[in-house]
Design a protein around this motif. Structure first.
Motif, PDB file in Angstrom:
ATOM      1  N   ARG A  95       0.794  -1.223   0.000  1.00  0.00           N
ATOM      2  CA  ARG A  95       0.000   0.000   0.000  1.00  0.00           C
ATOM      3  C   ARG A  95       0.830   1.278   0.000  1.00  0.00           C
ATOM      4  O   ARG A  95       0.249   2.373  -0.011  1.00  0.00           O
ATOM      5  CB  ARG A  95      -0.937   0.012   1.211  1.00  0.00           C
ATOM      6  CG  ARG A  95      -2.028  -1.051   1.134  1.00  0.00           C
ATOM      7  CD  ARG A  95      -3.063  -0.881   2.211  1.00  0.00           C
ATOM      8  NE  ARG A  95      -4.180  -1.810   2.056  1.00  0.00           N
ATOM      9  CZ  ARG A  95      -5.246  -1.595   1.298  1.00  0.00           C
ATOM     10  NH1 ARG A  95      -5.333  -0.464   0.614  1.00  0.00           N
ATOM     11  NH2 ARG A  95      -6.213  -2.488   1.222  1.00  0.00           N
ATOM     12  N   ALA A  96       2.134   1.201  -0.024  1.00  0.00           N
ATOM     13  CA  ALA A  96       2.938   2.421  -0.031  1.00  0.00           C
ATOM     14  C   ALA A  96       4.311   2.147  -0.621  1.00  0.00           C
ATOM     15  O   ALA A  96       4.904   1.091  -0.391  1.00  0.00           O
ATOM     16  CB  ALA A  96       3.081   2.991   1.380  1.00  0.00           C
ATOM     17  N   VAL A  97       4.800   3.118  -1.383  1.00  0.00           N
ATOM     18  CA  VAL A  97       6.183   3.111  -1.857  1.00  0.00           C
ATOM     19  C   VAL A  97       6.644   4.562  -1.883  1.00  0.00           C
ATOM     20  O   VAL A  97       5.860   5.470  -2.186  1.00  0.00           O
ATOM     21  CB  VAL A  97       6.311   2.455  -3.253  1.00  0.00           C
ATOM     22  CG1 VAL A  97       5.488   3.187  -4.305  1.00  0.00           C
ATOM     23  CG2 VAL A  97       7.766   2.350  -3.682  1.00  0.00           C
ATOM     24  N   ALA A 130      -2.333   5.964  11.163  1.00  0.00           N
ATOM     25  CA  ALA A 130      -1.517   6.423  12.284  1.00  0.00           C
ATOM     26  C   ALA A 130      -0.051   6.057  12.070  1.00  0.00           C
ATOM     27  O   ALA A 130       0.857   6.855  12.363  1.00  0.00           O
ATOM     28  CB  ALA A 130      -2.037   5.822  13.584  1.00  0.00           C
ATOM     29  N   ALA A 131       0.203   4.850  11.543  1.00  0.00           N
ATOM     30  CA  ALA A 131       1.575   4.439  11.258  1.00  0.00           C
ATOM     31  C   ALA A 131       2.181   5.297  10.147  1.00  0.00           C
ATOM     32  O   ALA A 131       3.357   5.673  10.204  1.00  0.00           O
ATOM     33  CB  ALA A 131       1.605   2.962  10.870  1.00  0.00           C
ATOM     34  N   LEU A 132       1.375   5.613   9.131  1.00  0.00           N
ATOM     35  CA  LEU A 132       1.864   6.487   8.064  1.00  0.00           C
ATOM     36  C   LEU A 132       2.241   7.855   8.618  1.00  0.00           C
ATOM     37  O   LEU A 132       3.285   8.421   8.238  1.00  0.00           O
ATOM     38  CB  LEU A 132       0.786   6.631   6.986  1.00  0.00           C
ATOM     39  CG  LEU A 132       1.115   7.584   5.837  1.00  0.00           C
ATOM     40  CD1 LEU A 132       2.310   7.086   5.031  1.00  0.00           C
ATOM     41  CD2 LEU A 132      -0.102   7.773   4.921  1.00  0.00           C
ATOM     42  N   ARG A 133       1.425   8.377   9.511  1.00  0.00           N
ATOM     43  CA  ARG A 133       1.745   9.678  10.102  1.00  0.00           C
ATOM     44  C   ARG A 133       3.077   9.629  10.841  1.00  0.00           C
ATOM     45  O   ARG A 133       3.897  10.552  10.726  1.00  0.00           O
ATOM     46  CB  ARG A 133       0.638  10.126  11.057  1.00  0.00           C
ATOM     47  CG  ARG A 133       0.852  11.542  11.571  1.00  0.00           C
ATOM     48  CD  ARG A 133      -0.067  11.909  12.731  1.00  0.00           C
ATOM     49  NE  ARG A 133       0.087  13.313  13.081  1.00  0.00           N
ATOM     50  CZ  ARG A 133       1.099  13.811  13.804  1.00  0.00           C
ATOM     51  NH1 ARG A 133       2.042  12.993  14.274  1.00  0.00           N
ATOM     52  NH2 ARG A 133       1.165  15.106  14.058  1.00  0.00           N
ATOM     53  N   ASP A 134       3.305   8.573  11.580  1.00  0.00           N
ATOM     54  CA  ASP A 134       4.565   8.453  12.321  1.00  0.00           C
ATOM     55  C   ASP A 134       5.761   8.455  11.370  1.00  0.00           C
ATOM     56  O   ASP A 134       6.799   9.058  11.661  1.00  0.00           O
ATOM     57  CB  ASP A 134       4.560   7.170  13.155  1.00  0.00           C
ATOM     58  CG  ASP A 134       3.610   7.234  14.343  1.00  0.00           C
ATOM     59  OD1 ASP A 134       3.170   8.354  14.694  1.00  0.00           O
ATOM     60  OD2 ASP A 134       3.286   6.164  14.892  1.00  0.00           O
ATOM     61  N   VAL A 135       5.635   7.769  10.249  1.00  0.00           N
ATOM     62  CA  VAL A 135       6.731   7.725   9.274  1.00  0.00           C
ATOM     63  C   VAL A 135       6.933   9.100   8.637  1.00  0.00           C
ATOM     64  O   VAL A 135       8.065   9.593   8.512  1.00  0.00           O
ATOM     65  CB  VAL A 135       6.448   6.660   8.204  1.00  0.00           C
ATOM     66  CG1 VAL A 135       7.426   6.784   7.036  1.00  0.00           C
ATOM     67  CG2 VAL A 135       6.538   5.265   8.810  1.00  0.00           C
ATOM     68  N   LEU A 136       5.853   9.744   8.242  1.00  0.00           N
ATOM     69  CA  LEU A 136       5.964  11.041   7.576  1.00  0.00           C
ATOM     70  C   LEU A 136       6.522  12.110   8.512  1.00  0.00           C
ATOM     71  O   LEU A 136       7.172  13.063   8.060  1.00  0.00           O
ATOM     72  CB  LEU A 136       4.600  11.478   7.045  1.00  0.00           C
ATOM     73  CG  LEU A 136       3.989  10.607   5.944  1.00  0.00           C
ATOM     74  CD1 LEU A 136       2.617  11.142   5.555  1.00  0.00           C
ATOM     75  CD2 LEU A 136       4.894  10.547   4.718  1.00  0.00           C
ATOM     76  N   ALA A 137       6.272  11.962   9.816  1.00  0.00           N
ATOM     77  CA  ALA A 137       6.775  12.941  10.778  1.00  0.00           C
ATOM     78  C   ALA A 137       8.293  13.023  10.765  1.00  0.00           C
ATOM     79  O   ALA A 137       8.873  14.054  11.130  1.00  0.00           O
ATOM     80  CB  ALA A 137       6.274  12.611  12.180  1.00  0.00           C
ATOM     81  N   GLY A 138       8.952  11.952  10.330  1.00  0.00           N
ATOM     82  CA  GLY A 138      10.411  11.941  10.279  1.00  0.00           C
ATOM     83  C   GLY A 138      10.987  12.231   8.910  1.00  0.00           C
ATOM     84  O   GLY A 138      12.196  12.088   8.705  1.00  0.00           O
ATOM     85  N   GLU A 139      10.130  12.646   7.976  1.00  0.00           N
ATOM     86  CA  GLU A 139      10.593  12.854   6.608  1.00  0.00           C
ATOM     87  C   GLU A 139      11.200  14.238   6.417  1.00  0.00           C
ATOM     88  O   GLU A 139      11.106  15.119   7.258  1.00  0.00           O
ATOM     89  CB  GLU A 139       9.450  12.630   5.606  1.00  0.00           C
ATOM     90  CG  GLU A 139       9.308  11.188   5.153  1.00  0.00           C
ATOM     91  CD  GLU A 139      10.499  10.704   4.323  1.00  0.00           C
ATOM     92  OE1 GLU A 139      11.443  11.487   4.076  1.00  0.00           O
ATOM     93  OE2 GLU A 139      10.476   9.525   3.923  1.00  0.00           O
ATOM     94  N   ARG A 140      11.763  14.430   5.238  1.00  0.00           N
ATOM     95  CA  ARG A 140      12.464  15.648   4.881  1.00  0.00           C
ATOM     96  C   ARG A 140      11.481  16.790   4.614  1.00  0.00           C
ATOM     97  O   ARG A 140      10.267  16.599   4.540  1.00  0.00           O
ATOM     98  CB  ARG A 140      13.323  15.393   3.641  1.00  0.00           C
ATOM     99  CG  ARG A 140      12.535  14.828   2.474  1.00  0.00           C
ATOM    100  CD  ARG A 140      13.433  14.471   1.302  1.00  0.00           C
ATOM    101  NE  ARG A 140      14.010  15.663   0.710  1.00  0.00           N
ATOM    102  CZ  ARG A 140      15.009  15.622  -0.179  1.00  0.00           C
ATOM    103  NH1 ARG A 140      15.561  14.471  -0.508  1.00  0.00           N
ATOM    104  NH2 ARG A 140      15.478  16.732  -0.716  1.00  0.00           N
TER     105      ARG A 140
END
Length: 279
Positions: A95-97, A130-140
């Motif tokens: 579901r994500a790349v 919620a998991a996607l938000r956690d990952v995006l919070a650490g993005e550039r």
């Protein structure tokens, strides 16, 4: 740089539409969802046709369902598949790349549908977001999140809110989950550019809903502030939903820095159906 996102609802079935569309619209980066192909099958089907057009591809798929991909003419680096910490149903789904394209971190996402409010799949959808938000919070800082989020952000994004009472895509928990993503500093660039326009991206195949323009806007491009400031046009290519063998979704196209076709949005071409009264 022209970026597009499109739920093709089976890339194999949509090949007669996809390749001419790439030639016509000439996007630099394309996020695809619901490819419905395993990675080796995706490569075998598209490798030569994409190479002829100057695209590299990063795909994350499975045999019959789901599947996402990024096509890029401007580089494809640091590819990551999946969402760290995301639940499965029961196993992780494709579901994500993510990849870095032209200096921008790009995500192609296909958010779970949710099926029925308060079901196990609905809970899965909220946990996945919620998991996607956690990952995006650490993005550039330079970030684009593109795809079928299976959420209409507001009542203005469905043809009639009363028609969706008791259904997914419009419930408050789903909308709060989407707002939590945007609270990271991500802008809904189509709505930002066209705040008062009737804009849909999905129309059910049944009952002539497309021709009556009875749709919803669930395919979004969310941009960080640095990227949102570069937007020169943001529109829905409604023409790609017309004719024989279409997907039930239309592509969303965003032009950064320059707009080759001008600021032609929000919908190209405009819907032919009159706006129906709500209720």
């Amino acid at each position: 740089m022209r970026v597009a996102t499109w739920n093709v609802n089976s890339v194999k079935q949509r090949m007669p539409r996809l390749l001419p569309w790439l030639d016509q619209r000439a996007p630099d980066v394309v996020c695809l969802q619901e490819t419905k192909l395993a990675d080796d099958a995706f490569d075998a089907l598209l490798r030569d046709a994409l190479a002829e057009r100057g695209y590299q591809a990063a795909a994350h798929g499975e045999g019959r369902w789901n599947g996402v991909a990024i096509l890029s003419k401007v580089g494809l680096a640091d590819v990551v598949t999946g969402v760290a910490g995301a639940p499965g149903f029961p196993h992780p789904e494709a579901r994500a790349v993510a990849a870095t394209c032209g200096g921008v971190r790009v995500y192609s996402v296909y958010v779970p549908n949710g099926r029925v409010p308060d079901s196990d799949h609905y809970a899965y959808k909220l946990a996945w977001l919620a998991a996607l938000r956690d990952v995006l919070a650490g993005e550039r800082e330079d970030l684009l999140v593109c795809g079928d989020v299976n959420i209409a952000p507001t009542d203005a994004d469905v043809f009639d809110p009363a028609a969706y009472v008791g259904h997914t895509h419009v419930t408050e928990p789903e909308r709060r989950a989407l707002t939590a993503l945007q609270d990271l500093g991500l802008r809904d660039v189509v709505r930002d550019r066209w705040p008062d326009e009737r804009v849909f991206t999905y129309w059910d195949y049944r009952a002539g809903r497309f021709h009556q323009d009875l749709g919803m806007r669930i395919d979004l491009v969310l941009a960080s502030g640095a990227v949102a400031g570069r937007v020169r046009a943001a529109w829905v290519d409604r023409h790609a939903r017309k004719g024989a063998g279409p997907s039930d979704h239309a592509p969303v196209i965003v032009d950064l820095d320059t707009a080759p076709d001008g600021d032609i949005g929000p919908v190209v071409p405009p819907p032919s159906a009159r706006k129906l009264p709500r209720g």
